[in-house]
Design an enzyme around this catalytic site. Structure first.
Site, PDB file in Angstrom:
ATOM      1  N   LYS A  80      19.574 113.646  31.228  1.00 52.19           N
ATOM      2  CA  LYS A  80      19.916 113.409  30.251  1.00 52.19           C
ATOM      3  C   LYS A  80      19.865 111.894  29.814  1.00 52.19           C
ATOM      4  CE  LYS A  80      24.709 112.646  28.027  1.00 52.19           C
ATOM      5  NZ  LYS A  80      26.174 113.024  28.027  1.00 52.19           N
ATOM      6  N   MET A  81      19.360 110.923  30.710  1.00 51.13           N
ATOM      7  CA  MET A  81      18.857 109.676  30.069  1.00 51.13           C
ATOM      8  C   MET A  81      17.668 109.841  29.598  1.00 51.13           C
ATOM      9  SD  MET A  81      20.537 107.142  32.946  1.00 51.13           S
ATOM     10  CE  MET A  81      20.245 105.535  32.218  1.00 51.13           C
ATOM     11  N   GLU A 108      29.373 102.747  25.103  1.00 50.18           N
ATOM     12  CA  GLU A 108      28.438 103.851  25.554  1.00 50.18           C
ATOM     13  C   GLU A 108      29.266 105.119  25.900  1.00 50.18           C
ATOM     14  OE1 GLU A 108      27.346 105.295  28.483  1.00 50.18           O
ATOM     15  OE2 GLU A 108      28.237 103.680  29.919  1.00 50.18           O
ATOM     16  N   ALA A 148      13.611 114.420  34.071  1.00 50.88           N
ATOM     17  CA  ALA A 148      14.018 115.263  32.787  1.00 50.88           C
ATOM     18  C   ALA A 148      15.487 115.315  32.758  1.00 50.88           C
ATOM     19  CB  ALA A 148      13.215 116.658  32.787  1.00 50.88           C
ATOM     20  N   THR A 195      27.422 104.868  39.556  1.00 49.68           N
ATOM     21  CA  THR A 195      26.519 104.943  38.249  1.00 49.68           C
ATOM     22  C   THR A 195      25.327 103.841  38.222  1.00 49.68           C
ATOM     23  OG1 THR A 195      27.480 103.254  36.622  1.00 49.68           O
ATOM     24  CG2 THR A 195      28.457 105.572  36.853  1.00 49.68           C
ATOM     25  N   CYS A 196      24.547 103.750  37.246  1.00 54.72           N
ATOM     26  CA  CYS A 196      23.441 102.611  37.651  1.00 54.72           C
ATOM     27  C   CYS A 196      24.021 101.441  37.523  1.00 54.72           C
ATOM     28  CB  CYS A 196      22.444 102.985  36.496  1.00 54.72           C
ATOM     29  SG  CYS A 196      22.808 102.907  34.823  1.00 54.72           S
TER      30      CYS A 196
END
Length: 427
Positions: free
Chosen positions: A192-193, A114, A190, A49-50
């Protein structure tokens, strides 16, 4: 066998390091195959993930397995072992199990509580199964972690009003710009984030929003979710024209290399125009050289920590609530894990009894001679199998049913001694 996690996160490494180790979804299949090719690794799952890159594995030799995965990470990131190791953490069995539970529950996130991470854990599970990295043990572990994550979301208040990376980015933008209503905002991507970005921008009063994406249909679909606001849509190929007219740009694409850099911005930006860039992608979408431009301010996910810190303290009390639920799920997994010890004993006992049955049946049939045909032989075969199954049924059921670890081990030791079984048990 042992469960191990080798990884790094926002707690141990900067975004510059994390992006080097990031494994985008299209590369997951190849990465799983490469890791499984190492001799001491039986199962593998990759969570990228990020804010983290974590590799979960089941290994026959813990030290060798860790060494093999570290070697893979070094080759993948093109970082030599010494600088890489200072950013890595290694967790073994109980610690690895609890860590995944905490990750799935959002308790290890940059933004405490989150919810996006649970979907990312589910996707890791799905891809691990799809590409044959996840088998019996990791399958059970990830299912238990997903259950834990769901319980924390539904049975505690930690998810109530929880901020996300996207909302923290909008919060930071509001602090820097002071008034989002007066700003022209562009969003690259475009997914989810980006949807969360639009949601929070509108809540903060932004009215001039433009979404750019490689697929125009996807951008239009996102814009239609917020029909009360006239959101413009463009193809990503038009981004420099749109950026030249924007005050704030958020980047959230899946690109693995920067799509914005100093050279591109210099061409389109007037010297008098100020621009703020908020890059919430890992790998980063914005090259660090944009900071050399006097009229550009650039922020990445690591810059969100100050915004998030304001929110953390009130949520820590809620996190304590969640920890108790996680302990229950860890215990449930541990009970299942310990029950694997019984598999070897049961299998060994059944094989020994089956060998005896086959030997005695062969003796009996040879004594009966040729007067007994195939049908008689089938009946006798079925009779002996039925007797063996009925004799073994109760001991096997009772052994599996033992919840107490010590009681189960004593039962297994008794069986192993009484039947002289040579059993290799799970470590």
């Amino acid at each position: 066998m042992n469960i191990v996690v080798v990884g790094l996160s926002h707690k141990t490494a900067s975004v510059e390091v994390r992006e080097k180790l990031s494994i985008p979804e299209p590369q997951v299949e190849g990465a799983i195959a490469q890791i499984l090719a190492y001799p001491h690794i039986e199962e593998v799952a990759i969570l990228s993930t990020c804010n983290r890159l974590e590799i979960y594995l089941v290994t026959s030799e813990t030290e060798q397995g860790v060494r093999e995965v570290t070697q893979f990470l070094s080759e993948h990131s093109k970082l030599s072992m010494a600088p890489l190791r200072q950013h890595l953490f290694v967790l073994l069995h109980e610690d690895a199990v609890m860590h995944l539970m905490r990750v799935a529950a959002g308790l290890d996130s940059l933004v405490l509580g989150e919810g996006q991470i649970l979907a990312q854990v589910k996707n890791t599970h799905k891809l691990g199964q799809q590409f044959n990295g996840i088998k019996t043990i990791l399958n059970r572990l990830f299912k238990q972690a997903i259950t834990a994550g769901k319980r924390v979301r539904t049975e505690t208040s930690i998810g109530t009003g929880a901020v996300s990376i996207s909302s923290a980015a909008v919060e930071l933008a509001q602090i820097k710009a002071e008034n989002l209503t007066a700003c022209r905002v562009a969003i690259l991507g475009a997914g989810k984030m980006s949807r969360l970005l639009v949601q929070h921008l509108i809540a903060k009063g932004a009215t001039e929003i433009c979404i750019l994406n490689r697929s125009l249909g996807r951008a239009q679909e996102l814009a239609q979710m917020f029909s009360d606001v006239p959101i413009r849509t463009h193809l990503l190929s038009e981004m420099m024209t749109v950026i030249s007219e924007s005050d704030i740009v958020f980047t959230s694409t899946s690109a693995t290399d920067p799509i914005l850099d100093r050279a591109k911005l210099e061409v389109v930006l007037e010297p008098s125009r100020n621009l703020m860039l908020f890059d919430i992608s890992v790998p980063r979408n914005v090259h660090s050289d944009v900071n050399d431009l006097a009229n550009v301010q650039a922020f990445n996910v690591d810059d969100l920590k100050a915004v998030v810190a304001q929110n953390q303290e009130s949520r820590r009390k809620m996190a304590l609530e969640a920890e108790g639920l996680l302990e229950e799920e860890v215990t449930a997994f541990d009970v299942w894990w310990r029950s694997l010890e019984t598999v070897s004993t049961i299998s060994c006992l059944r094989n020994k009894i089956e060998t005896i049955r086959e030997q005695e049946l062969e003796k009996a049939l040879s004594r009966l001679g040729s007067e007994y045909g195939d049908k008689h032989q089938e009946v006798i075969e079925a009779l002996t199998r039925g007797i063996v199954n009925k004799i073994l049924h109760d001991p096997m059921v009772q052994l599996r049913a033992q919840q107490d670890v010590e009681a189960r081990r004593k039962c297994m030791q008794a069986l192993q001694m009484l039947f002289n079984l040579d059993v290799e048990v799970v470590n």
